[in-house]
Write an enzyme that holds these catalytic residues in place. Structure first.
Site, PDB file in Angstrom:
ATOM      1  N   GLU A  11      46.706  58.538  40.162  1.00 36.90           N
ATOM      2  CA  GLU A  11      46.438  59.621  38.903  1.00 36.90           C
ATOM      3  C   GLU A  11      47.520  60.161  38.206  1.00 36.90           C
ATOM      4  O   GLU A  11      47.739  60.260  37.188  1.00 36.90           O
ATOM      5  CB  GLU A  11      45.288  60.516  39.132  1.00 36.90           C
ATOM      6  CG  GLU A  11      43.739  59.869  39.032  1.00 36.90           C
ATOM      7  CD  GLU A  11      43.228  59.798  40.638  1.00 36.90           C
ATOM      8  OE1 GLU A  11      41.935  60.035  40.523  1.00 36.90           O
ATOM      9  OE2 GLU A  11      44.260  59.717  41.382  1.00 36.90           O
ATOM     10  N   ASP A  97      41.674  58.724  43.551  1.00 36.66           N
ATOM     11  CA  ASP A  97      40.860  59.821  44.255  1.00 36.66           C
ATOM     12  C   ASP A  97      39.719  58.977  44.885  1.00 36.66           C
ATOM     13  O   ASP A  97      39.173  58.112  43.996  1.00 36.66           O
ATOM     14  CB  ASP A  97      40.737  61.052  43.482  1.00 36.66           C
ATOM     15  CG  ASP A  97      41.921  62.009  43.357  1.00 36.66           C
ATOM     16  OD1 ASP A  97      42.963  61.602  43.963  1.00 36.66           O
ATOM     17  OD2 ASP A  97      41.586  62.865  42.660  1.00 36.66           O
ATOM     18  N   ASP A  99      36.642  60.123  45.139  1.00 37.65           N
ATOM     19  CA  ASP A  99      35.256  60.818  44.744  1.00 37.65           C
ATOM     20  C   ASP A  99      34.801  59.807  43.653  1.00 37.65           C
ATOM     21  O   ASP A  99      35.505  58.895  43.304  1.00 37.65           O
ATOM     22  CB  ASP A  99      35.237  62.262  44.380  1.00 37.65           C
ATOM     23  CG  ASP A  99      36.292  62.597  43.035  1.00 37.65           C
ATOM     24  OD1 ASP A  99      36.907  61.544  42.805  1.00 37.65           O
ATOM     25  OD2 ASP A  99      36.912  63.654  42.897  1.00 37.65           O
ATOM     26  N   GLU A 101      34.477  60.174  40.412  1.00 39.82           N
ATOM     27  CA  GLU A 101      35.362  60.077  39.343  1.00 39.82           C
ATOM     28  C   GLU A 101      36.473  59.217  39.636  1.00 39.82           C
ATOM     29  O   GLU A 101      36.939  58.541  38.711  1.00 39.82           O
ATOM     30  CB  GLU A 101      35.658  61.746  38.996  1.00 39.82           C
ATOM     31  CG  GLU A 101      36.403  61.821  37.837  1.00 39.82           C
ATOM     32  CD  GLU A 101      36.614  63.296  37.140  1.00 39.82           C
ATOM     33  OE1 GLU A 101      37.199  63.312  35.973  1.00 39.82           O
ATOM     34  OE2 GLU A 101      36.429  63.960  38.117  1.00 39.82           O
ATOM     35  N   ARG A 328      38.201  67.939  46.810  1.00 40.10           N
ATOM     36  CA  ARG A 328      36.856  68.043  46.141  1.00 40.10           C
ATOM     37  C   ARG A 328      35.988  67.401  47.178  1.00 40.10           C
ATOM     38  O   ARG A 328      35.941  66.140  47.314  1.00 40.10           O
ATOM     39  CB  ARG A 328      37.036  66.989  44.739  1.00 40.10           C
ATOM     40  CG  ARG A 328      37.963  67.689  43.807  1.00 40.10           C
ATOM     41  CD  ARG A 328      37.613  66.974  42.376  1.00 40.10           C
ATOM     42  NE  ARG A 328      38.548  67.709  41.406  1.00 40.10           N
ATOM     43  CZ  ARG A 328      39.752  67.301  40.984  1.00 40.10           C
ATOM     44  NH1 ARG A 328      40.294  66.451  41.706  1.00 40.10           N
ATOM     45  NH2 ARG A 328      40.381  67.928  40.343  1.00 40.10           N
ATOM     46  N   HIS A 373      34.800  62.687  52.945  1.00 36.48           N
ATOM     47  CA  HIS A 373      33.878  62.644  54.164  1.00 36.48           C
ATOM     48  C   HIS A 373      34.588  63.765  55.028  1.00 36.48           C
ATOM     49  O   HIS A 373      33.831  63.896  56.182  1.00 36.48           O
ATOM     50  CB  HIS A 373      34.192  61.507  54.827  1.00 36.48           C
ATOM     51  CG  HIS A 373      35.458  61.130  55.273  1.00 36.48           C
ATOM     52  ND1 HIS A 373      36.523  60.804  54.361  1.00 36.48           N
ATOM     53  CD2 HIS A 373      36.341  61.408  56.484  1.00 36.48           C
ATOM     54  CE1 HIS A 373      37.725  60.528  54.996  1.00 36.48           C
ATOM     55  NE2 HIS A 373      37.472  60.934  56.357  1.00 36.48           N
TER      56      HIS A 373
END
Length: 909
Positions: A11, A97, A99, A101, A328, A373
């Protein structure tokens, strides 16, 4: 590692640089710079689609909520660059990432880049950026997790439907530009409800007595204090015993007044004390669990005074540069290697006795499918101590890393141990009996506290002697029946306090406790409600604006389920079910938008709720009764108070206009009492305070208080014979008071000085007039188009022509603050190899290396701005390239046919 040429997409540029250091020359690591596709604004749809099913939301609500995506205009150049790099690669790795998103970004990259079928595409995930983690990630890639993408697409479409259906109602009934959002509206409601409690709060007074005791007949004996508990067998009331309306809620409690406390002390004066009970218990305290996103934001707010967004930005930099794991996460669990690292470091730094025999295992709520995790911790299989990274990190990055390191190490350390002693003493005399209580805790083994102790929010009842006296202190040895001396009895008065306003940390905790939103979105949610003007900062506290009251009231009365805390939490639970593959995206969206088919209120669905709104009384929605006939109204130009006009006999004059007064922005809602509102109205009742008459014009000069502060103005009498339109009539001269002036004491002389501005100082050699003026940014000189700042307001009235000419003799600088040195120096940019500084420009402060400029964001502060942040901002700006006008035809991508289950949506931050 695989052979051939490989393209790895992440990103951010900072993340790309860090990962690039761990991979060989065969790997090209490039940043997408966040999201590349999103739902367009309906007005930006192609002309042939505006009248079709996508025309209202860019989502086809009649066809299983099919979204229509476009590449963001400012990302077209980036997409073209990624496609070019992909042509030279044999393999594509999507390393966004981990997650949901990040999963959606990876899917959108795949849809936009369209790699050839022959090109292997791998989803590469890792929760820390270390060499070992990156190499392991390359060896254990997977496919894109479509349920995760599905959950994120559902959230994005849900937010589009929510905002586009509800916000127009707010525009019509509250104010243009207001908006509603799935989480932001609920967060705003929390802040407004707390302010309502403060507005309704009635303080109650109560007294207590604190006694000072010591061993009998021993002047050298250590004294200790104890707070009163009972009087004549009845418990003494403290702050906790009162309701918010000021009434006593605890039956049988005795409320001491100043008089009764003094009478009690007089009765007990000289009476002996007896120790009636002594109890000692073991004290054990466990360390706090490692950080999650939420607990990190809360603790950074308490200990480092960082806002939620600032905390996440600093943590992002630490993660992308390989210092911490992914930031996050909802998980409090640590991996085996992290537990070993923490235990080893605790043993090395504090000793083996500070580490328990068995590792500590933490568990929290059920893991959410979209989260990482592992808890937030220092990266790597061995942790670098703060001392080891001190030379690499500076400012907030170092302080946040130190906080994470301490919390992680402490989480694997032994309990703190000690003992807590509680004593009760009885004093009887003058026919009265009172008991006093004291407690103290002695820590005999600090355990984890040697490394770290969790912060706490301020307690509402911190001033209760009954709860606070004697805590966290050592009591002398006492036995039952002992007769200590009563050295002093001191009365103390208190008032109950209203519920404290939320801080960012406590608002994050409230949202998390209710299951509203996701910890990864709390920072942006809190920033959004501040940027929208619904919430303003008062120190570290968050106070709602008056317009927030109107917005929340409309939503509560007409969209109750959308701001219901349980309903909003259930939405999050449903998104988690979608992420786990247990719930269908179309089924959930149909239920949300079209209802569940029962036809019951609250189950109609958003579409039917909007269609059945009926008439909404905008005046009522924007009105808040203050008391005694005074009403606050939220108007187009701000809040004002209003009271019916009354005659001399006190009767309401129905035919007369009501008396109105603007409410200054600095007055918080809970501060607008009847008395304060009356004061504002009295100031305004006679159209301001008359100061006198201008001898030159004969016009009356008055001082008034307005929305933007106090000012003086002249009154131009109206001529009933004058037929000139009001817009073309002369405007009264008006001037704001200087910072040193006060509305109550400003004089006619002061007002005439202010109204004389701009003041002509003289002319230069060419005959150009020089004036002194007061402007939005302070006092300044003006000569033609050349303006120069003055240092003080007083200079506007005292500066001479020679002094003004001397200022103009200085070389002309670019911009108002160009003559000033840089606001901050941030080292050298690794790309341009030029010094990075922060300057003050025409449109605010900005970061520059002399070639690339980046304006500071609203929540940036010079104190927290670091070299790493500046380098990343400059890199992102360069990656975007120079701004260009959008092409005549937008490049678009339509979702694949419904039979393909891989059509997903992009989130929008």
């Amino acid at each position: 590692m695989a052979t051939g040429r490989h393209l790895v997409i992440v990103e951010s540029p900072a993340k790309a640089r860090t990962i690039g250091r761990y991979l060989g020359d065969d790997y090209t690591v490039e940043a997408s710079v966040g999201h590349i596709r999103d739902l367009p604004q309906p007005k930006d749809l192609p002309a042939d689609m505006k009248k079709g099913p996508f025309g209202r939301f860019a989502v086809d609500v009649e066809n299983d909520f099919e979204p229509y995506y476009v590449v963001d205009p400012d990302k077209k150049k980036k997409v073209a660059e990624l496609k070019r790099l992909m042509k030279d690669a044999d393999t594509l790795y999507l390393a966004t990432d981990e997650d949901r998103e990040g999963e959606a970004i990876a899917w959108h990259l795949l849809q936009a880049l369209k790699p050839a079928k022959s090109m292997p595409v791998h989803r590469m995930v890792f929760h820390e950026i270390t060499r070992e983690a990156i190499e392991n990630a390359l060896e254990s890639t997977r496919e894109i997790d479509m349920p995760l993408v599905d959950a994120q697409e559902t959230r994005r479409i849900l937010d589009r439907l929510y905002g586009y259906e509800v916000s127009p109602v707010l525009w019509r009934k509250v104010k243009q530009g207001t908006s509603a959002g799935r989480v932001q509206s609920v967060a705003t409601r929390l802040v407004v409800e707390r302010e309502r409690e403060r507005m309704a709060f009635v303080a109650a007074g109560y007294w207590d007595v604190t006694g000072t005791f010591a061993a009998q007949d021993d002047d050298a004996a250590p004294a200790f204090t104890a707070g009163i508990r009972t009087v004549d067998g009845s418990r003494v009331a403290s702050g906790r015993d009162f309701r918010d309306d000021g009434t006593l809620k605890t039956k049988g409690a005795t409320v001491l007044t100043e008089e009764s406390a003094a009478a009690l002390i007089a009765a007990l004066q000289g009476a002996p004390a007896t120790v009636t009970s002594v109890e000692s218990k073991p004290y054990t305290r466990r360390p706090a669990a490692p950080f999650t996103t939420s607990s990190l934001q809360q603790e950074a707010g308490r200990k480092l005074r960082l806002g939620a967004r600032e905390t996440m930005r600093v943590a992002q930099g630490l993660y992308e540069n390989g210092y911490i794991t992914y930031m996050r996460t909802d998980s409090v669990a640590l991996s085996g290697e992290a537990i070993r690292a923490a235990r080893a470091q605790a043993t090395e730094l504090y000793g083996a006795e500070y580490v328990p025999d068995k590792p500590r295992v933490y568990s929290g709520k059920a893991a959410n499918a979209q989260e990482a995790h592992e808890a937030i911790r220092p990266a790597g299989s061995t942790f670098r101590t703060p001392a080891q990274v001190a030379g690499e990190l500076s400012g907030e990055q170092f302080r946040l890393y130190e906080l994470i390191w301490k919390r992680t190490v402490a989480s694997q350390m032994a309990d703190a141990r000690g003992s807590t002693t509680s004593a009760q003493l009885t004093v009887t005399g003058g026919g009265r009996t009172a008991t006093f209580g004291a407690s103290g805790t002695v820590i005999t083994f600090r355990g984890f506290m040697a490394a770290y102790e969790e912060g706490r929010d301020a307690a509402r009842y911190a001033d209760d002697a009954g709860g606070a006296a004697g805590s966290d202190k050592r009591l002398p040895q006492m036995t039952e029946g002992q007769l200590p001396d009563v050295r002093e009895l001191v009365p103390d008065g208190h008032q109950t306090t209203p519920p404290p306003r939320y801080t960012e940390a406590s608002l994050v905790r409230a949202l998390e406790e209710r299951g509203i939103g996701r910890p990864s979105t709390y920072a942006s949610t809190i920033s959004t409600i501040q940027d929208r003007g619904y919430v303003v900062r008062r120190g570290s506290a968050l106070a709602p604006s008056w317009i927030a009251f109107s917005v929340v009231r409309l939503l509560e009365e007409h969209f109750g389920s959308l701001v219901d805390y349980d309903f909003t939490a259930a939405m999050e639970a449903d998104l988690d079910r979608i992420a786990r593959g247990e719930l269908s995206r179309p089924d959930y969206l149909h239920r949300f938008y079209d209802g569940d088919g029962t036809g019951e209120v609250g189950h109609l669905g958003l579409r039917a709720t909007v269609e059945s709104l009926g008439d909404i009384d905008a005046r009522e929605i924007n009105s808040i009764p203050i008391g005694e006939g005074i009403t606050l109204r939220v108007g187009r130009y701000g809040a004002f108070v209003e009271r019916p006009a009354r005659g001399e006999d006190g009767e309401v004059l129905e035919s007369a206009d009501p008396v109105r007064a603007s409410v200054p922005d600095e007055i918080a809602p809970d501060e607008l009492t009847v008395e304060k509102a009356t004061e504002l109205l009295e100031r305004q009742k006679d159209d301001g305070r008359v100061l006198g008459t201008d001898p030159d014009t004969g016009r009356e000069i008055i001082a008034k208080d307005g929305r933007y502060g106090p000012y003086v103005t002249e009154v131009i009498p109206e001529d009933p014979e004058d037929k000139t339109p009001k817009s073309k009539r002369p405007k009264p001269r008006t001037a704001s008071l200087l910072k040193t002036m006060d509305l109550a004491t400003v004089t006619l002389e002061d007002a005439l000085k202010l109204l004389s501005l701009p003041r002509v100082i003289g002319t230069d050699a060419e005959g150009t007039e020089i004036t002194a003026q007061n402007g939005r940014y302070g006092p300044y000189l003006k000569k033609g188009t050349d303006s120069r700042s003055l240092e003080t307001e007083e200079q506007m009235f005292t500066i001479t022509l020679d002094e003004a000419l001397a200022i103009y003799a200085q070389p002309k600088q670019r911009g108002r603050a160009a003559a000033k040195p840089p606001l901050k120096e941030l080292g050298t940019d690794p790309t341009s190899e030029k010094p990075i500084v922060v300057k003050d420009g025409r449109f605010g402060a900005y970061i520059t290396d002399g070639t690339t400029n980046v304006t500071l964001r609203k929540d940036d502060s010079l104190e927290t701005l670091t070299h790493e942040m500046a380098v990343e901002r400059l890199a992102e700006k360069r990656a975007k390239g120079p701004a260009k006008k959008p092409a005549a035809r937008r490049t678009t991508t339509r979702r694949a046919p419904a039979k393909k289950t891989s059509s997903k949506a992009a989130p929008k931050k």
